[in-house]
Structure formats: structure tokens, C-alpha cells
Design a protein around this motif. Structure first.
Motif, PDB file in Angstrom:
ATOM      1  N   ILE A 261     -45.785   8.336   0.420  1.00 37.74           N
ATOM      2  CA  ILE A 261     -46.023   6.913   0.686  1.00 37.74           C
ATOM      3  C   ILE A 261     -45.330   6.552   1.983  1.00 37.74           C
ATOM      4  O   ILE A 261     -44.122   6.771   2.141  1.00 37.74           O
ATOM      5  N   ASP A 262     -46.087   5.988   2.893  1.00 43.68           N
ATOM      6  CA  ASP A 262     -45.540   5.515   4.167  1.00 43.68           C
ATOM      7  C   ASP A 262     -46.050   4.106   4.435  1.00 43.68           C
ATOM      8  O   ASP A 262     -47.135   3.724   3.992  1.00 43.68           O
ATOM      9  N   GLY A 263     -45.262   3.340   5.173  1.00 43.06           N
ATOM     10  CA  GLY A 263     -45.697   2.019   5.597  1.00 43.06           C
ATOM     11  C   GLY A 263     -45.551   0.930   4.549  1.00 43.06           C
ATOM     12  O   GLY A 263     -46.006  -0.203   4.779  1.00 43.06           O
ATOM     13  N   VAL A 264     -44.933   1.234   3.412  1.00 45.89           N
ATOM     14  CA  VAL A 264     -44.737   0.248   2.342  1.00 45.89           C
ATOM     15  C   VAL A 264     -43.264   0.267   1.943  1.00 45.89           C
ATOM     16  O   VAL A 264     -42.755   1.319   1.537  1.00 45.89           O
ATOM     17  N   PRO A 265     -42.552  -0.857   2.037  1.00 44.87           N
ATOM     18  CA  PRO A 265     -41.159  -0.881   1.580  1.00 44.87           C
ATOM     19  C   PRO A 265     -41.068  -0.591   0.084  1.00 44.87           C
ATOM     20  O   PRO A 265     -41.823  -1.164  -0.709  1.00 44.87           O
ATOM     21  N   CYS A 266     -40.160   0.283  -0.297  1.00 44.40           N
ATOM     22  CA  CYS A 266     -40.063   0.705  -1.698  1.00 44.40           C
ATOM     23  C   CYS A 266     -38.605   0.731  -2.157  1.00 44.40           C
ATOM     24  O   CYS A 266     -37.706   1.037  -1.370  1.00 44.40           O
ATOM     25  N   MET A 267     -38.411   0.451  -3.415  1.00 40.16           N
ATOM     26  CA  MET A 267     -37.101   0.603  -4.044  1.00 40.16           C
ATOM     27  C   MET A 267     -37.283   1.341  -5.360  1.00 40.16           C
ATOM     28  O   MET A 267     -38.185   1.037  -6.136  1.00 40.16           O
ATOM     29  N   MET A 268     -36.413   2.309  -5.598  1.00 41.26           N
ATOM     30  CA  MET A 268     -36.405   3.063  -6.850  1.00 41.26           C
ATOM     31  C   MET A 268     -35.120   2.752  -7.604  1.00 41.26           C
ATOM     32  O   MET A 268     -34.023   2.908  -7.056  1.00 41.26           O
ATOM     33  N   ILE A 269     -35.274   2.309  -8.856  1.00 41.71           N
ATOM     34  CA  ILE A 269     -34.130   2.013  -9.717  1.00 41.71           C
ATOM     35  C   ILE A 269     -34.159   2.993 -10.888  1.00 41.71           C
ATOM     36  O   ILE A 269     -35.080   2.943 -11.713  1.00 41.71           O
ATOM     37  N   THR A 270     -33.187   3.870 -10.950  1.00 39.77           N
ATOM     38  CA  THR A 270     -33.089   4.794 -12.075  1.00 39.77           C
ATOM     39  C   THR A 270     -32.120   4.245 -13.111  1.00 39.77           C
ATOM     40  O   THR A 270     -31.360   3.307 -12.851  1.00 39.77           O
ATOM     41  N   ASP A 280     -32.558  12.520 -12.398  1.00 42.31           N
ATOM     42  CA  ASP A 280     -32.856  13.736 -11.644  1.00 42.31           C
ATOM     43  C   ASP A 280     -34.319  13.809 -11.227  1.00 42.31           C
ATOM     44  O   ASP A 280     -34.644  14.442 -10.212  1.00 42.31           O
ATOM     45  N   MET A 281     -35.200  13.171 -11.974  1.00 37.24           N
ATOM     46  CA  MET A 281     -36.626  13.215 -11.651  1.00 37.24           C
ATOM     47  C   MET A 281     -36.949  12.464 -10.366  1.00 37.24           C
ATOM     48  O   MET A 281     -38.037  12.620  -9.808  1.00 37.24           O
ATOM     49  N   ALA A 282     -36.024  11.643  -9.887  1.00 32.68           N
ATOM     50  CA  ALA A 282     -36.247  10.871  -8.662  1.00 32.68           C
ATOM     51  C   ALA A 282     -35.572  11.480  -7.440  1.00 32.68           C
ATOM     52  O   ALA A 282     -35.680  10.937  -6.338  1.00 32.68           O
ATOM     53  N   LYS A 283     -34.882  12.613  -7.602  1.00 32.59           N
ATOM     54  CA  LYS A 283     -34.110  13.170  -6.484  1.00 32.59           C
ATOM     55  C   LYS A 283     -34.978  13.564  -5.294  1.00 32.59           C
ATOM     56  O   LYS A 283     -34.505  13.574  -4.151  1.00 32.59           O
ATOM     57  N   HIS A 284     -36.230  13.901  -5.538  1.00 36.69           N
ATOM     58  CA  HIS A 284     -37.113  14.334  -4.453  1.00 36.69           C
ATOM     59  C   HIS A 284     -37.651  13.168  -3.633  1.00 36.69           C
ATOM     60  O   HIS A 284     -38.235  13.379  -2.561  1.00 36.69           O
ATOM     61  N   MET A 285     -37.479  11.947  -4.094  1.00 30.83           N
ATOM     62  CA  MET A 285     -38.197  10.819  -3.513  1.00 30.83           C
ATOM     63  C   MET A 285     -37.879  10.523  -2.054  1.00 30.83           C
ATOM     64  O   MET A 285     -38.768  10.108  -1.312  1.00 30.83           O
ATOM     65  N   PRO A 286     -36.633  10.717  -1.557  1.00 36.66           N
ATOM     66  CA  PRO A 286     -36.410  10.455  -0.133  1.00 36.66           C
ATOM     67  C   PRO A 286     -37.305  11.269   0.794  1.00 36.66           C
ATOM     68  O   PRO A 286     -37.603  10.828   1.915  1.00 36.66           O
ATOM     69  N   ALA A 287     -37.762  12.430   0.331  1.00 37.83           N
ATOM     70  CA  ALA A 287     -38.655  13.243   1.149  1.00 37.83           C
ATOM     71  C   ALA A 287     -40.115  12.846   0.972  1.00 37.83           C
ATOM     72  O   ALA A 287     -40.973  13.302   1.742  1.00 37.83           O
ATOM     73  N   ALA A 288     -40.415  11.998  -0.025  1.00 37.19           N
ATOM     74  CA  ALA A 288     -41.799  11.663  -0.338  1.00 37.19           C
ATOM     75  C   ALA A 288     -42.162  10.212  -0.050  1.00 37.19           C
ATOM     76  O   ALA A 288     -43.338   9.856  -0.076  1.00 37.19           O
ATOM     77  N   VAL A 289     -41.151   9.379   0.225  1.00 34.04           N
ATOM     78  CA  VAL A 289     -41.380   7.954   0.477  1.00 34.04           C
ATOM     79  C   VAL A 289     -40.666   7.587   1.774  1.00 34.04           C
ATOM     80  O   VAL A 289     -39.441   7.734   1.884  1.00 34.04           O
ATOM     81  N   GLY A 290     -41.418   7.106   2.749  1.00 27.49           N
ATOM     82  CA  GLY A 290     -40.860   6.893   4.079  1.00 27.49           C
ATOM     83  C   GLY A 290     -39.841   5.771   4.158  1.00 27.49           C
ATOM     84  O   GLY A 290     -38.858   5.865   4.904  1.00 27.49           O
ATOM     85  N   ASP A 291     -40.065   4.682   3.429  1.00 28.19           N
ATOM     86  CA  ASP A 291     -39.185   3.507   3.457  1.00 28.19           C
ATOM     87  C   ASP A 291     -38.673   3.279   2.049  1.00 28.19           C
ATOM     88  O   ASP A 291     -39.293   2.587   1.250  1.00 28.19           O
ATOM     89  N   LEU A 292     -37.523   3.898   1.728  1.00 26.61           N
ATOM     90  CA  LEU A 292     -37.055   3.927   0.353  1.00 26.61           C
ATOM     91  C   LEU A 292     -35.583   3.559   0.251  1.00 26.61           C
ATOM     92  O   LEU A 292     -34.757   4.022   1.028  1.00 26.61           O
ATOM     93  N   GLU A 293     -35.285   2.752  -0.750  1.00 23.22           N
ATOM     94  CA  GLU A 293     -33.916   2.439  -1.130  1.00 23.22           C
ATOM     95  C   GLU A 293     -33.762   2.823  -2.592  1.00 23.22           C
ATOM     96  O   GLU A 293     -34.662   2.567  -3.402  1.00 23.22           O
ATOM     97  N   MET A 294     -32.649   3.440  -2.954  1.00 19.89           N
ATOM     98  CA  MET A 294     -32.464   3.921  -4.321  1.00 19.89           C
ATOM     99  C   MET A 294     -31.175   3.380  -4.938  1.00 19.89           C
ATOM    100  O   MET A 294     -30.148   3.303  -4.265  1.00 19.89           O
ATOM    101  N   HIS A 295     -31.250   3.048  -6.210  1.00 23.90           N
ATOM    102  CA  HIS A 295     -30.101   2.564  -6.965  1.00 23.90           C
ATOM    103  C   HIS A 295     -30.172   3.118  -8.385  1.00 23.90           C
ATOM    104  O   HIS A 295     -31.253   3.472  -8.869  1.00 23.90           O
ATOM    105  N   MET A 296     -29.034   3.154  -9.054  1.00 23.99           N
ATOM    106  CA  MET A 296     -28.991   3.559 -10.456  1.00 23.99           C
ATOM    107  C   MET A 296     -28.277   2.492 -11.269  1.00 23.99           C
ATOM    108  O   MET A 296     -27.232   1.986 -10.852  1.00 23.99           O
ATOM    109  N   VAL A 297     -28.837   2.157 -12.436  1.00 28.77           N
ATOM    110  CA  VAL A 297     -28.213   1.210 -13.355  1.00 28.77           C
ATOM    111  C   VAL A 297     -27.349   1.997 -14.334  1.00 28.77           C
ATOM    112  O   VAL A 297     -27.857   2.791 -15.141  1.00 28.77           O
TER     113      VAL A 297
END
Length: 326
Positions: A261-270, A280-297
Motif C-alpha cells: 500500500i502506497d499513497g494512503v496514510p495508515c496506522m496499525m494498532i496491535t 508478531d503478525m504485523a512485524k512485516h508491515m513497515p516493508a509493505a505499507v509506505g506511510d505507516l505508524e504502528m502502536h500496541m495497546v
């Protein structure tokens, strides 16, 4: 009084993509709307805490009962629940609301849908928030075959593929089914572990063995549980399970679609303690989503927006204020 009152805004209905969709809307109709997409076995009601908090912060927010659920239509054909239909419903909801784009936030199955919005309908997708569910590129083979090979025939998604089987088991005692699923992190983590010589996530056996008299690990109040029970007693589980029966069809029809995914702002909350959709299933996401912010609850299991609503609301509002200021 409806069991939804006063926990939800008044229900509204829209004709979208060949079905009637029920939805709940809150907040002023300004700025980019946020559309909250629930998972299995849930409802728009799962987002009750977010509807209130986001609206009070001045955000326009909508939570639909997606097809097969709640007060929305329940089509008969299995193929009516494929990804083209599920994403098309959200496009139709945007058209009904008169909105060009939205930020789509999805949990569990809703997460799969909102990530696909960025690939299948990028012109209508302002941003994506994945809650628990990571973005996954196209699998190298039929996902059902891979799950059967890895987890066994009794794994719940594989079990769901047989028409009518899981539908009847889950509907036989809806309150028992919902109490089994809607439990605290430790209880669900234990359910995810395979019995001696058995399959991981073998929910058929686990539901049968579970003692519903044990109320120590319940997540919901009796009033909250009643909303889910009433909805699934009315509609059954076939529509929701049909989403799972399209795994192979969705995989076949996704050939040639981008794997990033590129060109779309994204946030992943685990969620730290989610045994189904692990961090752990989200660890690959920085390489797969161009504009990504990640957080864990921290301390949350699978039902994150209901278990830790304040943490989820704070993350969504902070990200929206920075990426979509009003």
C-alpha cells in the motif's frame, strides 16, 4: 426501549450496493468521516465507545452493521460475501453519505476489508486504521489449503468451509456461543491452544467442552451481551460465516493486485495479548505499507476496542488530529 438505547445513536438505513445497510452516525458532518468496520462475531455495537468519544471530540463517525449482520441485509448466496461486495458496500455508504473519501478503521474481519479498500478503492480511501488485523499481501497459495496444512481440519476457519455445519453449532445456543467468544484475554488465549493431539483454534470442540456457568472471564455486562445475543438469534451465523467461505474466492480474484500500500496514510494498532491476531503478525508491515505508524495497546486481548476503549480512542484521535486536522 431498544437494548441499544442509550448506548448507541439511532439506527439509520441506506440502500447500498444491492442491500439495505443499517448504520449508526455521530458527530458533526465536517471534515473526513471515520467509518468503523466490525469483525466476527460482532456488530456496529462493538464500536459504541468509539462512536461516543470520537463524536465528542468533533469527529464525524459512522459504524455500519455490515452485510449479514445486525439490522443489515443477509443475502443468501455465499459469493455475495466476497471482497468485491464487502468493499463495494462501503463505497455505497460513502455515496449515501455524500462523502468523497473516508478514513476506514477495521477490527478483525473488518480489518481485512479496510486494508483492501486502500487497494481496490484508493480514490475513496483517505486513510486506513487497522485494529489487531495486519495488512497481508496475497498468499502464495490458497489460504484455506495453507490453514488446513498448518492447523488441521478442526481449525475454525477450515471448519467454517462446510456449509451448514458451524452455522448450526453456533446457533444452537447463541448466548453460550457469545459468552464463549466474548471473554478476557487469558480465557481466549487458553482456547487458542490445541488440546492433546488436537488442532489449534478448534472452536467446535472447545465450545462443547466449555462450562458456561463460569462467569469469571466474561468481558461484557449482561446488558451488552444481550445486544449481541438478540442480533444473532434473529439472523443466525450463516451470513457472517459466509465471509470466511470466500477466502479461496478472494485469493483467486486478487491475482495481479498490488502486494503493498502506497499513497494512503495508515496506522496499525496491535494488541499485546491477542492470541488470534498476534502483534508478531504485523512485524512485516513497515516493508509493505509506505506511510505507516504502528502502536500496541498493552494488556489487551482480541476485543481491543471494547477491552481498552480509552487507549484505542486516544490513538485514533491523536493520529486523526495530526494527519487529518480540522
Amino acid at each position: 426501549m431498544s437494548p441499544l438505547e442509550p448506548m448507541m445513536p439511532p439506527v439509520q438505513h441506506a440502500q447500498v450496493n444491492g442491500i439495505e445497510m443499517a448504520y449508526y452516525e455521530a458527530g458533526p458532518r465536517v471534515g473526513v468521516p471515520i467509518i468503523l468496520c466490525h469483525g466476527f462475531p460482532e456488530l456496529a455495537f462493538s464500536w459504541r465507545h468509539q462512536l461516543t468519544a470520537l463524536a465528542e471530540a468533533g469527529r464525524w463517525v459512522i459504524a455500519p452493521d455490515q452485510r449479514g449482520y445486525g439490522q443489515s441485509s443477509v443475502p443468501e448466496a455465499v459469493t455475495d460475501y466476497d471482497m468485491e461486495h464487502l468493499t463495494g458496500d462501503l463505497v455505497g455508504l460513502l455515496d449515501h453519505l455524500g462523502a468523497e473519501k473516508a478514513v476506514f478503521c477495521g477490527h478483525d474481519w473488518g480489518g481485512f476489508v479496510v486494508w483492501q479498500m486502500a487497494l481496490m478503492h484508493p480514490a475513496r480511501t483517505a486513510g486506513v486504521i487497522g485494529l489487531n488485523t495486519p495488512f497481508q499481501g496475497r498468499a502464495p497459495a490458497d489460504p484455506i489449503a495453507l490453514m488446513r496444512m498448518r492447523y488441521g481440519q478442526d481449525m475454525y476457519i477450515v471448519w467454517f468451509q462446510t456449509l451448514g455445519d458451524a452455522d448450526a453449532v453456533l446457533a444452537a445456543d447463541v448466548e453460550r456461543t457469545m459468552r464463549f467468544f466474548m471473554r478476557t484475554p487469558a480465557a481466549l488465549a487458553a482456547a487458542a491452544q490445541p488440546p492433546e493431539g488436537g488442532s489449534s483454534f478448534a472452536f467446535n470442540d472447545l465450545i462443547a467442552q466449555w462450562d458456561p456457568a463460569d462467569r469469571s472471564n466474561q468481558l461484557l455486562s449482561d446488558a451488552e451481551l444481550a445486544v449481541f445475543v438478540e442480533a444473532f438469534q434473529r439472523n443466525g451465523f450463516t451470513g457472517p460465516i459466509n465471509w470466511y467461505r470466500n477466502f479461496t474466492r478472494n485469493w483467486e480474484r486478487s491475482e495481479g493486485r498490488p502486494n503493498r500500500i502506497d499513497g494512503v496514510p495508515c496506522m496499525m494498532i496491535t494488541a499485546e495479548m491477542d492470541a488470534v491476531l498476534t502483534p508478531d503478525m504485523a512485524k512485516h508491515m513497515p516493508a509493505a505499507v509506505g506511510d505507516l505508524e504502528m502502536h500496541m495497546v498493552a494488556g489487551s486481548g482480541h476485543w481491543t476496542q471494547q477491552e481498552k476503549p480509552d487507549a484505542v480512542n486516544a490513538l485514533i484521535l491523536d493520529w486523526m488530529d495530526r494527519r487529518f486536522p480540522q
